[in-house]
Design an enzyme around this catalytic site. Structure first.
Site, short mmCIF file in Angstrom:
data_model
loop_
_atom_site.label_atom_id
_atom_site.label_comp_id
_atom_site.label_asym_id
_atom_site.label_seq_id
_atom_site.Cartn_x
_atom_site.Cartn_y
_atom_site.Cartn_z
CE LYS A 254 6.24 39.48 1.80
NZ LYS A 254 5.47 40.52 1.11
CG HIS B 222 2.80 37.74 8.24
ND1 HIS B 222 3.49 38.75 7.62
CD2 HIS B 222 1.51 37.85 7.82
CE1 HIS B 222 2.65 39.44 6.86
NE2 HIS B 222 1.45 38.91 6.96
CB SER C 24 2.32 37.97 -1.14
OG SER C 24 3.08 39.09 -0.75
NE ARG D 250 -1.65 40.40 -4.41
CZ ARG D 250 -1.23 40.27 -3.15
NH1 ARG D 250 0.03 40.07 -2.87
NH2 ARG D 250 -2.08 40.36 -2.15
CG ASP E 196 5.93 39.37 -2.71
OD1 ASP E 196 4.77 39.00 -2.94
OD2 ASP E 196 6.22 40.22 -1.85
#
Length: 449
Positions: A189, A84, A185, A170, A163
């Site tokens: 995932k 990520h 978050s 948010r 999420d």
């Protein structure tokens, strides 16, 4: 069991939520038995008071468990990995890294996102390839991983529904930059992918979410701690994001540069990130014994063409016509006619002779965003052909009047003010002492505990 108002009060007053408290909150969010104003109040309480590590681990686990959790064949144990990135300019690492990891024997169920604000999204880049389908069910993901070894897809409706709700609220409540909420978050995932190992590319600098190394490191430590707390071997790379990664910014152009990289002709900075992140993942899975062996294995997969073959197979598995995939991946040609090119190009000239000291990636990204390469709100379309190519690199001596940037645009055309901003993004100097040393993007590695 505490009521929702009692939970909000507890966090507002600085208390630590128990596992049961967090579970009650996330279940209410998922089942829609909580009002948006209450969810917003809880998010603001978390933003103001923070969370201790055990709360964040529980929050992340409950978010992860709010929907479908992918499962894999037993024989894949130890091999399922992902990465990520916190987002940058010209960040096309996933397009090269996923097939390289697959070529090294990993299984890579890469669930990616779209671009928002000035950062580009991996899914938008891939959708500039005609026919590429980012929407795949859990069964289709399993099938593609079995035959190819990697896929790059969007988040399905069934994965981490909590999420999706929290993410939207948010944004509406100005709590996007809360460390516990960012951590929850991202890791929820990835946790729903049932990974063995995860590497995080946490960026800092002018064109990153975090402007300095210390704040980026704080996020990286939170992500690594919570990932490992959920049983995923998690490491992080802290990398500098002042300029651009590679020379191309914009969806179609970045796909072209990724393909050039997979053909062994990639820029050094992109290869540095691909081999560092990939090498760390191979180390965490136990496929190699140290980082340098991991980096070499990833580099060999890219330069030797094995990763290119995987990318072609992935394209075909995700809906791209065989002829299109074959022509894009032909190792000896630069035939990218299948990708949309912009109607107009304009080159900017160097205003003087000198050494290129800096190119401001944030300015480039912001102007391209306004020209249609990005989106301001989720769901807005993007123009895949809009982008820019850097024709010079930092440390290079240029003559006055030499082209340093090629802008690709359609409608709207760039305004005089936007051209002026782009021209100011280039910094020239006389002294190239600080650019003599090879600039590296990776500043620090955080290994699993």
């Amino acid at each position: 069991m505490l009521s929702i108002p009692e939970l909000i009060r507890k966090k507002r007053d600085g208390g630590a939520l128990t596992d049961e408290d967090v579970r009650t909150f996330i279940q209410a969010v998922t089942q829609k038995t909580i009002q948006d104003c209450q969810t917003g109040a809880m998010l603001m309480a978390i933003w103001q008071k923070g969370m201790i590590n055990t709360e964040i681990v529980t929050l992340t686990r409950e978010m992860m468990s709010s929907g479908e959790v992918l499962s894999w064949p037993k024989e894949w144990a130890g091999l399922v990995v992902d990465k990520h990135s916190t987002g940058g300019v010209g960040d096309k690492v996933s397009l090269v890294l996923a097939p390289a990891l697959a070529a090294c024997g990993c299984k890579v169920p890469m669930i990616s996102g779209r671009g928002l604000a000035h950062t580009g999204g991996t899914l938008d880049k891939l959708e500039s390839i005609p026919g590429f389908n980012i929407n795949q069910s859990a069964a289709q993901i399993l099938e593609i991983l079995t035959s190819v070894g990697c896929c790059i897809v969007g988040q399905t409706e069934l994965l981490v529904p909590a999420d999706r709700v929290l993410y939207a609220l948010r944004d509406a409540t100005s709590t996007v930059d809360s460390l516990p909420l960012i951590t929850g978050s991202i890791i929820s995932k990835k946790g729903a992918e049932s990974l063995t190992a995860l590497v995080l590319d946490v960026k800092f600098g002018r064109a990153a979410l975090y402007k300095d190394l210390d704040s980026a490191k704080e996020l990286a430590q939170s992500l690594v701690s919570v990932g490992n707390g959920l049983g995923i071997r998690t490491g992080a790379v802290l990398s500098c994001m002042d300029g651009t990664i590679g020379r191309c910014v914009g969806n179609s152009l970045e796909v072209m540069e990724s393909l050039e990289t997979l053909k062994g002709r990639g820029p050094d900075d992109l290869m540095e990130l691909v081999t560092t992140l990939g090498g760390l993942l191979l180390l965490m899975t136990g496929l190699v014994s140290d980082q340098s062996e991991g980096r070499k294995k990833i580099s060999d997969a890219v330069i030797g063409g094995a990763a290119l073959s995987k990318f072609q197979a992935m394209m075909e598995a995700q809906g791209v016509a065989n002829e299109t995939a074959r022509s894009l991946c032909s190792a000896h040609t630069k035939d990218y006619s299948a990708l949309r090119r912009s109607e107009h190009q304009r080159e900017l000239k160097s205003p003087a002779e000198g050494v290129v000291l800096d190119v401001d990636g944030l300015v480039l990204a912001e102007v391209l965003h306004k020209l249609g390469a990005g989106r301001s709100k989720a769901g807005e379309p993007v123009n895949h052909s809009v982008g820019a190519e850097l024709l010079v690199s930092v440390g290079q001596r240029v003559k006055k009047g030499v082209s340093w940037l090629r802008l690709h645009y359609e409608s709207p055309a760039p305004t005089p003010d936007q051209i002026n901003r782009l021209e100011k993004a280039l910094t020239l100097g006389t002294d190239n002492a600080r650019t003599q040393q090879k600039q590296t993007l990776v500043k620090e590695l955080l290994l699993p505990h």
